[in-house]
Write a protein that holds these residues in place. Structure first.
Motif, short mmCIF file in Angstrom:
data_model
loop_
_atom_site.label_atom_id
_atom_site.label_comp_id
_atom_site.label_asym_id
_atom_site.label_seq_id
_atom_site.Cartn_x
_atom_site.Cartn_y
_atom_site.Cartn_z
N LEU A 194 8.41 -3.34 -1.96
CA LEU A 194 7.21 -3.55 -1.68
C LEU A 194 6.37 -4.79 -1.44
N SER A 195 7.28 -6.08 -1.77
CA SER A 195 6.55 -7.25 -2.01
C SER A 195 6.00 -7.83 -0.68
N ALA A 196 6.58 -7.50 0.69
CA ALA A 196 6.24 -7.79 2.02
C ALA A 196 5.06 -7.23 2.45
N TYR A 197 4.66 -6.31 1.81
CA TYR A 197 3.39 -5.38 2.38
C TYR A 197 2.01 -5.67 1.57
N VAL A 250 -4.53 -7.71 8.30
CA VAL A 250 -5.54 -7.55 7.18
C VAL A 250 -6.94 -8.30 7.25
N ASP A 251 -6.63 -9.51 7.46
CA ASP A 251 -7.91 -10.41 7.71
C ASP A 251 -8.77 -9.93 8.74
N ALA A 252 -8.13 -9.49 9.79
CA ALA A 252 -9.18 -8.73 10.98
C ALA A 252 -9.43 -7.49 10.56
N GLY A 253 -9.09 -6.80 9.56
CA GLY A 253 -9.72 -5.36 9.24
C GLY A 253 -9.11 -4.37 10.11
N LEU A 254 -7.66 -4.80 10.37
CA LEU A 254 -7.26 -3.64 11.39
C LEU A 254 -6.35 -2.70 10.70
N VAL A 255 -6.04 -2.84 9.49
CA VAL A 255 -5.09 -1.99 8.72
C VAL A 255 -5.84 -1.56 7.72
N LEU A 263 1.19 -9.12 9.13
CA LEU A 263 0.63 -8.20 8.42
C LEU A 263 -0.69 -8.96 7.90
N GLY A 264 -0.53 -10.21 7.42
CA GLY A 264 -1.60 -10.86 6.56
C GLY A 264 -2.90 -10.93 7.84
N GLN A 265 -2.34 -11.29 8.96
CA GLN A 265 -3.62 -11.78 9.91
C GLN A 265 -4.39 -10.22 10.10
#
Length: 428
Positions: A135-138, A111-116, A107-109
């Motif tokens: 919630l912590s993992a998201y 986020v970095d790519a602006g996909l979510v 998910l972090g990647q």
């Protein structure tokens, strides 16, 4: 079901960044909105088996009855197929409107790519209904990029009748006792452990838990930050796992076995052909779906402590499942996600036994006795570690899965496993 969990989606960060943001395209089906306000929301999930398969179909029907202008197009995939399909799609800079996620490094990647979509501003009071653990993992840098639907932990599911046959009165509390029990089971003509060797991700649970029990949660955290997995805890974890593998405890043909397919790990366990499997909270449901199921003969115990180790037996390893929303998805996607995780609706999902509580005060909705045991273990957990193939960057998680699989198969040493994971981590 995560389910579960669980392998890793390989996302090429450079491809993601170059692909840029994008709404769902032809490969995933397009979200279409007419002048009359009709909207189609594409929903990628892994609800391919009951109880969630049936639950999901009814939930979509109920939502559409309340929102006649919104059509939810459900696109279910088996776990591994889902990850492969999503990887291909995100590498082209696209995502479905709503899609399954396990959070962490993948998910972090995204986020970095602006996909979510950053959901922080859209959730408001809604976000306060979830437990912190769920919630912590998201959450990335204090912002919320997905909504949890399930939370759970990995532990040993065991066949009480086969334990009794081998003269084992109670589940093992330490690794030494566990090894002794494996020997007792073999001596009684019982296959001790079912394992999906082909899928790889089930095998990484052993190495991860042993690393936790030997080095403690801090060892895993520090290794993730320093990108160095060559410390004593990780090498010793490999040595302990090799000790187990050398006993040949797995079912015949395990190297070619998948998790949920006929003849795979879950079916082997569900049909009473193995005494144990190390798996997440979804295991009973998949055992029943892939095999006959064990009924009252099924039990659960946490991963044993390692003598002299720094980790506590009450430290849990696992994760759950959630849903992210594509950066260009229509607002109706958030509306559907709110519906799925509103208390009244989510309690229905929990009541099926397909997921565990993620909302505060939802524990009483767990009716299945097996899942109640898991929920109680989670409630008393002194620490929590996300699956390694999700907690770390995707390439690192994949290396963990691959190297541990090679260790179990006897083609890599414990030292080579630690070095390979370190090299991959440092190259990220």
């Amino acid at each position: 079901m995560k389910l579960s969990r669980r392998g890793v989606a390989l996302l090429a960060a450079s491809a993601l960044v170059l692909g840029g943001c994008g709404s769902t395209g032809n490969d995933a089906g397009e979200s279409k909105s007419s002048a009359g306000g009709k909207v189609t929301v594409e929903f990628w999930n892994i609800w391919t088996t009951d109880p969630l398969k049936s639950y999901g179909a009814q939930a979509i029907k109920d939502f559409q009855a309340k929102h006649p202008n919104i059509t939810i197009k459900s696109v279910p995939y088996e776990n591994e197929a889902f990850k492969a399909k999503l990887t291909t799609l995100t590498q082209s800079g696209k995502t479905p409107d709503i899609f399954q996620t396990w959070g962490g490094g993948v998910l972090g990647q995204q986020v970095d790519a602006g996909l979510v979509k950053d959901l922080s501003a859209d959730t408001g009071d809604w976000i306060g209904t979830f437990t912190d653990a769920a919630l912590s993992a998201y959450q990335v840098e204090g912002k919320t990029y997905a909504i949890p639907d399930d939370i759970g932990m990995v532990g040993f599911w065991y066949n009480k009748a086969l334990f009794k046959k081998a003269g084992i009165a109670q589940p093992p509390a330490t690794w030494s006792e566990f090894i002794d029990d494996v020997k007792k089971l073999k001596a009684a003509g019982v296959t001790p452990i079912a394992l999906a060797g082909k899928d790889k991700w089930p095998g990484h649970y052993y190495w991860a838990y042993l690393s936790m029990r030997i080095g403690g949660l801090d060892a895993l955290k520090q290794a993730g930050e320093s990108k160095d997995f060559t410390g004593p805890a990780f090498v010793q974890a490999g040595q302990k796992l090799k000790e187990l593998a050398d006993l040949q405890p797995f079912q015949k043909g395990y190297l070619g076995a998948t998790y949920g397919d006929p003849g795979g790990q879950a079916a082997t366990m569900g049909d009473g052909k193995a005494a144990m499997e190390l798996m997440g909270q979804w295991a009973p449901a998949v055992q029943n779906d892939a095999g006959k199921g064990l009924g009252d003969d099924l039990g659960f115990f946490p991963f044993p402590a390692v003598d002299g180790g720094k980790g506590a037996v009450t430290d849990a390893f696992g994760g759950g499942g959630g849903f992210a929303i594509g950066s260009e998805a229509p607002p109706e996607a958030i509306e559907f996600l709110k519906f799925l995780t509103e208390s009244t609706e989510h309690r229905k999902a929990v009541g099926t036994g397909g997921v565990l509580p993620v909302l505060k005060g939802e524990e009483d909705a767990v009716t299945d006795p097996n899942l109640s045991v898991v929920a109680k273990n989670l409630a008393g957990a002194t620490g929590f570690q996300l699956y390694l193939d999700q907690a770390y960057p995707p390439a690192v998680g994949q290396e963990v899965n691959d190297s541990v699989a090679q260790l179990i198969a006897g083609t890599k040493t414990p030292e080579q496993v630690a070095q390979a994971i370190t090299e991959t981590a440092k190259s990220e």
